[in-house]
Motif scaffolding. Structure first.
Motif, short mmCIF file in Angstrom:
data_model
loop_
_atom_site.label_atom_id
_atom_site.label_comp_id
_atom_site.label_asym_id
_atom_site.label_seq_id
_atom_site.Cartn_x
_atom_site.Cartn_y
_atom_site.Cartn_z
N LEU A 33 0.55 -1.50 -0.18
CA LEU A 33 -0.19 -0.20 0.44
C LEU A 33 0.89 1.42 -0.03
N ASN A 34 1.48 1.08 0.62
CA ASN A 34 2.87 2.38 0.66
C ASN A 34 3.15 2.45 -0.73
N THR A 42 0.93 3.61 5.73
CA THR A 42 2.00 3.94 6.52
C THR A 42 3.62 4.17 6.50
N ASN A 43 3.77 4.91 6.48
CA ASN A 43 4.67 5.63 5.45
C ASN A 43 6.30 4.65 6.12
N TRP A 44 6.48 3.83 5.25
CA TRP A 44 8.28 2.96 5.62
C TRP A 44 9.43 3.77 5.72
N GLN A 45 9.40 4.48 4.77
CA GLN A 45 10.63 5.11 4.17
C GLN A 45 11.27 5.89 5.83
N GLU A 49 13.73 5.52 8.40
CA GLU A 49 14.75 6.47 9.28
C GLU A 49 14.50 6.55 10.31
N GLY A 50 13.65 6.87 11.02
CA GLY A 50 13.33 6.71 12.57
C GLY A 50 12.82 8.43 12.53
N ARG A 51 12.07 9.49 11.45
CA ARG A 51 11.59 10.06 11.68
C ARG A 51 10.30 10.07 12.55
N ILE A 52 9.78 8.81 11.84
CA ILE A 52 8.15 8.54 12.71
C ILE A 52 7.67 6.94 13.18
#
Length: 136
Positions: A33-34, A42-45, A49-52
């Motif tokens: 889906l991403n 979900t923004n897997w990137q 990357e630890g941003r979310i």
């Protein structure tokens, strides 16, 4: 025999309010889906990357809000949500195997490898790895 791995991620997170949310995420379906850039996915990137933080959503396989008692169940392209008595199971659509989420020596335990992770960032995380066997 061709083999494929399918993973379900269980998260139980404490919110700022002090109450938990938890849910089961179909990892492959969420990644797909991403990649299709679906709204609300979900923004897997950003997660990698630890941003979310990865958070269960109402649209995942299962979602539970411990404060309100809200429960959501959703089938995905890989899994159907099933109930056997009071137990929650997921049925993989490719090989029709049941994936139990309970700990112990219950039925279907041979269909999944369960790995518990205690994370300082996420709290309780459980990975359910199912080896899918399909004839080529």
């Amino acid at each position: 025999m061709q083999k494929k791995l399918s993973t379900i991620i269980f998260l139980q997170l404490r919110q700022r309010t002090g109450f938990d949310i938890s849910g089961y995420i179909d990892y492959e379906d969420s990644l797909r889906l991403n990649s299709l850039q679906m709204i609300g996915c979900t923004n897997w990137q950003a997660v990698f990357e630890g941003r979310i933080l990865l958070r269960p959503k109402h649209s995942d396989l299962s979602f539970y809000d411990w404060h309100s008692g809200s429960v959501f169940f959703n089938n995905t392209s890989n899994y159907d949500v099933m109930h056997m008595g009071i137990s929650l199971l997921f049925k993989y659509k490719g090989d029709l195997k049941f994936i139990p989420v309970t700990v112990g020596d219950g039925a279907f335990k041979e269909n999944v490898k369960r790995t518990e992770i205690l994370s300082p960032l996420y709290g309780m995380v459980v990975l359910y790895d199912h080896i899918v066997r399909k004839a080529t």
